[in-house]
Write a protein that holds these residues in place. Sequence first.
Motif, PDB file in Angstrom:
ATOM      1  N   SER A 228      27.767 -28.431 -33.956  1.00 25.67           N
ATOM      2  CA  SER A 228      27.453 -27.786 -35.423  1.00 25.67           C
ATOM      3  C   SER A 228      26.160 -27.442 -35.445  1.00 25.67           C
ATOM      4  O   SER A 228      25.805 -26.250 -36.216  1.00 25.67           O
TER       5      SER A 228
ATOM      6  N   LEU B 146      36.757 -21.848 -29.375  1.00 24.69           N
ATOM      7  CA  LEU B 146      37.190 -21.637 -31.105  1.00 24.69           C
ATOM      8  C   LEU B 146      36.012 -21.640 -31.911  1.00 24.69           C
ATOM      9  O   LEU B 146      36.339 -21.010 -32.967  1.00 24.69           O
ATOM     10  N   MET B 147      34.907 -22.118 -31.771  1.00 24.46           N
ATOM     11  CA  MET B 147      33.803 -21.966 -32.718  1.00 24.46           C
ATOM     12  C   MET B 147      33.506 -20.756 -32.759  1.00 24.46           C
ATOM     13  O   MET B 147      33.290 -20.090 -33.819  1.00 24.46           O
ATOM     14  N   TYR B 148      33.167 -20.155 -31.782  1.00 24.11           N
ATOM     15  CA  TYR B 148      32.943 -18.552 -31.523  1.00 24.11           C
ATOM     16  C   TYR B 148      33.767 -17.794 -32.125  1.00 24.11           C
ATOM     17  O   TYR B 148      33.571 -16.753 -32.869  1.00 24.11           O
ATOM     18  N   PHE B 149      35.093 -18.165 -31.599  1.00 21.71           N
ATOM     19  CA  PHE B 149      36.326 -17.085 -32.285  1.00 21.71           C
ATOM     20  C   PHE B 149      36.150 -17.166 -33.862  1.00 21.71           C
ATOM     21  O   PHE B 149      36.231 -16.336 -34.459  1.00 21.71           O
ATOM     22  N   GLY B 150      35.894 -18.443 -34.437  1.00 19.94           N
ATOM     23  CA  GLY B 150      36.148 -18.773 -35.829  1.00 19.94           C
ATOM     24  C   GLY B 150      34.666 -17.835 -36.533  1.00 19.94           C
ATOM     25  O   GLY B 150      34.948 -17.239 -37.621  1.00 19.94           O
ATOM     26  N   MET B 151      33.501 -17.850 -35.770  1.00 21.03           N
ATOM     27  CA  MET B 151      32.484 -17.318 -36.290  1.00 21.03           C
ATOM     28  C   MET B 151      32.749 -15.783 -36.406  1.00 21.03           C
ATOM     29  O   MET B 151      32.231 -14.930 -37.295  1.00 21.03           O
TER      30      MET B 151
ATOM     31  N   LEU C  87      35.642 -14.113 -36.586  1.00 19.02           N
ATOM     32  CA  LEU C  87      36.652 -13.880 -37.363  1.00 19.02           C
ATOM     33  C   LEU C  87      36.054 -13.822 -38.773  1.00 19.02           C
ATOM     34  O   LEU C  87      36.322 -12.730 -39.598  1.00 19.02           O
ATOM     35  N   VAL C  88      35.108 -14.551 -39.122  1.00 19.87           N
ATOM     36  CA  VAL C  88      34.412 -14.700 -40.570  1.00 19.87           C
ATOM     37  C   VAL C  88      33.522 -13.335 -40.636  1.00 19.87           C
ATOM     38  O   VAL C  88      33.626 -12.738 -41.810  1.00 19.87           O
TER      39      VAL C  88
END
Length: 222
Positions: free
Chosen positions: A11, A195-200, A202-203
């Motif tokens: 994080s 998953l963290m890169y994908f989430g960022m 998407l945002v």
Amino acid sequence: MDWQDYLAPLSQGAWVTIELTVYSTLLGALLSFVFGIGRDAHTRLLRWLSIGYIEIFRGTSLLVQLFWLYFALPVIGQAIGVNLQLAPVTAGVLALSLNIGAYGAEVVRGALKSVPRSQHEAAVALNFTPRQRLWRIDLPQAIPEMMPPFGNLAVQNLKDTALVSLISLGDLAFRAEQIRNFTQDSTTIYTMVLLMYFGMALVLTALMKLLEHRVGRWRTEN
């Protein structure tokens, strides 16, 4: 170690990645407009400076640009007696900004070129100066056309931030590699990072779509 133990350091790295993305995207957008408009300027010096910038930074690797700013530039500074050593975060933001700015400049130029010629003829008939035509006619119509490709460039810029880990900047990719070297738990760590890169992404995509919608509505109202 359990996967929850990886969340805190990852994080922290993700926050650095977000900061890099925001700063470099904003600075890159500014460079896009400056050099995209300058690309077709009447002033020859400004036009050729813009062409040189765009071609150099589009035609060379972002990784090489990053290494040049961080490793080569200080050596040149030493040779001329000037301290040109950049902090890792400064080199990272600058390299990302210059790279995305070069691609964005062509987006700006293309959008300005798409403004109908009849609009320019109307501006001449109204005795507008070139600056008035740019601000009152060209940009209000061109900016909405720029937003979809700018959104793609912003997401690409987010993914490109992983390269700064190679100059020891503690972004998400750098933290992931540190943890992996310590735990050898490659599958869990890189799945979380994926998953963290994908989430960022998407945002960021959602934010750019919102901005695109607002700009499009502004064009309709005007």
